[in-house]
Design a protein around this motif. Structure first.
Motif, PDB file in Angstrom:
ATOM      1  N   ASN A  63      -0.730  88.109  56.555  1.00 50.68           N
ATOM      2  CA  ASN A  63      -1.797  87.574  57.395  1.00 50.68           C
ATOM      3  C   ASN A  63      -1.359  86.254  58.011  1.00 50.68           C
ATOM      4  N   TYR A  64      -1.728  86.063  59.270  1.00 50.04           N
ATOM      5  CA  TYR A  64      -1.290  84.876  60.006  1.00 50.04           C
ATOM      6  C   TYR A  64      -2.467  84.317  60.785  1.00 50.04           C
ATOM      7  N   SER A  65      -2.647  83.007  60.692  1.00 52.66           N
ATOM      8  CA  SER A  65      -3.644  82.298  61.488  1.00 52.66           C
ATOM      9  C   SER A  65      -2.987  81.102  62.156  1.00 52.66           C
ATOM     10  N   HIS A  66      -3.498  80.760  63.322  1.00 62.31           N
ATOM     11  CA  HIS A  66      -2.951  79.639  64.088  1.00 62.31           C
ATOM     12  C   HIS A  66      -4.092  79.018  64.886  1.00 62.31           C
ATOM     13  N   HIS A  67      -4.218  77.693  64.798  1.00 59.99           N
ATOM     14  CA  HIS A  67      -5.211  76.961  65.577  1.00 59.99           C
ATOM     15  C   HIS A  67      -4.471  75.834  66.289  1.00 59.99           C
ATOM     16  N   THR A 117      -5.527  80.382  69.692  1.00 61.47           N
ATOM     17  CA  THR A 117      -6.069  80.595  68.358  1.00 61.47           C
ATOM     18  C   THR A 117      -5.747  82.019  67.919  1.00 61.47           C
ATOM     19  N   GLU A 161      -6.535  84.391  64.378  1.00 54.87           N
ATOM     20  CA  GLU A 161      -7.236  84.394  63.095  1.00 54.87           C
ATOM     21  C   GLU A 161      -6.982  85.694  62.345  1.00 54.87           C
ATOM     22  N   ASN A 162      -6.429  85.566  61.140  1.00 58.42           N
ATOM     23  CA  ASN A 162      -6.274  86.681  60.205  1.00 58.42           C
ATOM     24  C   ASN A 162      -5.628  87.897  60.861  1.00 58.42           C
TER      25      ASN A 162
END
Length: 316
Positions: A141-145, A150, A152-153
């Protein structure tokens, strides 16, 4: 020096692109470039096949390595989606896929009405998009802000066994520095030794440098120039216009300032192998490792035959 063939998605139908890929492989070319466009540059080119569908078809039609030249993973398509497309392409080709990326052109990226950022912001977006794609390719799982994107999940389940190389296109000093700093390779369409040196000094030492040029095979140089001028008058449009003009009609208007003689200077025209060898040598002298030639017009089989007989056997 590796010699490849450039598939022009703007000019040829999907069936013709597949035919060219097979013909290039039979002739002895060692790889493929393929353009990633939503629009052709001018209406006379007349095509704009979806590159990711084409790569799927090409993966089953040829054993050659394929590089997008180049994809813009910033505005029209979110980098998380490009990451999935590239991963699937790498799996389909058995690892014979490389993702060429660049900051793009308004011609292809404005279609949803998004603002077209200035060059410095586009470079920021490209760097962040590469970070996202590499993060997704690690699996899990990868998230980036971030500043521009953006995620998410997200998780890409279909991944290749080996990491995907990202080759970065750059023409200005800041873009070349970025390519050297974060790219696995460098892409350019000018045999400029200064840019190659800058790329290597910025972190690209030992990494592949790819270049490309356009040709128009015909019975005479004059006939080739006519074909090139009909299909690619935009090749003579100067400066940053290629990045900011938003439609084929605008390119046609700007191309009214371009003459057939000007296009003849940027294309290798006719059926004489010597200008092709001279152009390839320019790229070799500038430090390029790979060169891809694109044909314009209907006579691509003639170009393949000439390269098989007169050019590829002479390239070391």
């Amino acid at each position: 020096m590796r010699i490849g063939y450039f598939l022009s998605s703007e000019e040829y139908s999907p069936a013709e692109l597949l035919e060219q890929a097979k013909g290039a492989e039979r002739a002895g070319f060692q790889g493929l470039w393929i353009s990633d466009h939503y629009h052709p540059w001018v209406d006379a080119q007349g095509q704009s096949a979806f590159v990711w569908s084409m790569i799927g078809a090409l993966s089953q039609a040829t054993g050659l390595e394929i590089t997008t030249a180049v994809t813009c993973p910033t505005v029209r398509i979110h980098p998380a989606v490009i990451a999935q497309a590239a991963a699937t392409s790498a799996v389909l080709t058995g690892g014979r896929f490389r993702l060429g990326v660049g900051t793009g052109e308004a011609l292809n990226e404005h279609i949803f009405g998004d603002a077209w950022p200035e060059a410095e912001i586009r470079l920021e977006m490209l760097e962040e998009s590469i970070e996202i794609m590499r993060g997704l390719w690690e699996g899990g799982n990868y998230s980036h802000h971030g500043k521009h994107y953006t995620v998410e999940n997200a998780r890409i389940y279909t991944l290749p066994e080996q990491p995907i190389e990202i080759h970065v296109s750059g023409f200005g000093p800041k873009a070349v520095d970025l390519a050297g700093r974060i790219g696995d390779g460098y892409v350019s369409v000018m045999p400029d030794g200064d840019m190659v040196r800058q790329y290597r000094e910025a972190g690209g030492a030992g990494k592949p440098v790819q270049g490309g040029f356009k040709a128009a095979f015909a019975d005479t140089a004059e006939a080739g120039r006519r074909i090139a001028y009909e299909k690619w008058p935009n090749a003579g449009v100067p400066g940053e216009l290629s990045q900011v003009l938003p439609s084929p009609k605008h390119f046609e208007q700007a191309s009214q300032l371009v003459t057939e003689e000007m296009i003849g200077e940027s294309f290798v025209c006719g059926n004489d192998p010597r200008p092709h060898l001279e152009m390839i040598q320019k790229y070799a002298d500038a430090g390029f490792d790979e060169v891809y030639v694109a044909n314009s017009g209907p006579h691509y089989q003639g170009l393949f035959d000439m390269y098989a007989r007169e050019i590829l056997p002479k390239i070391g």
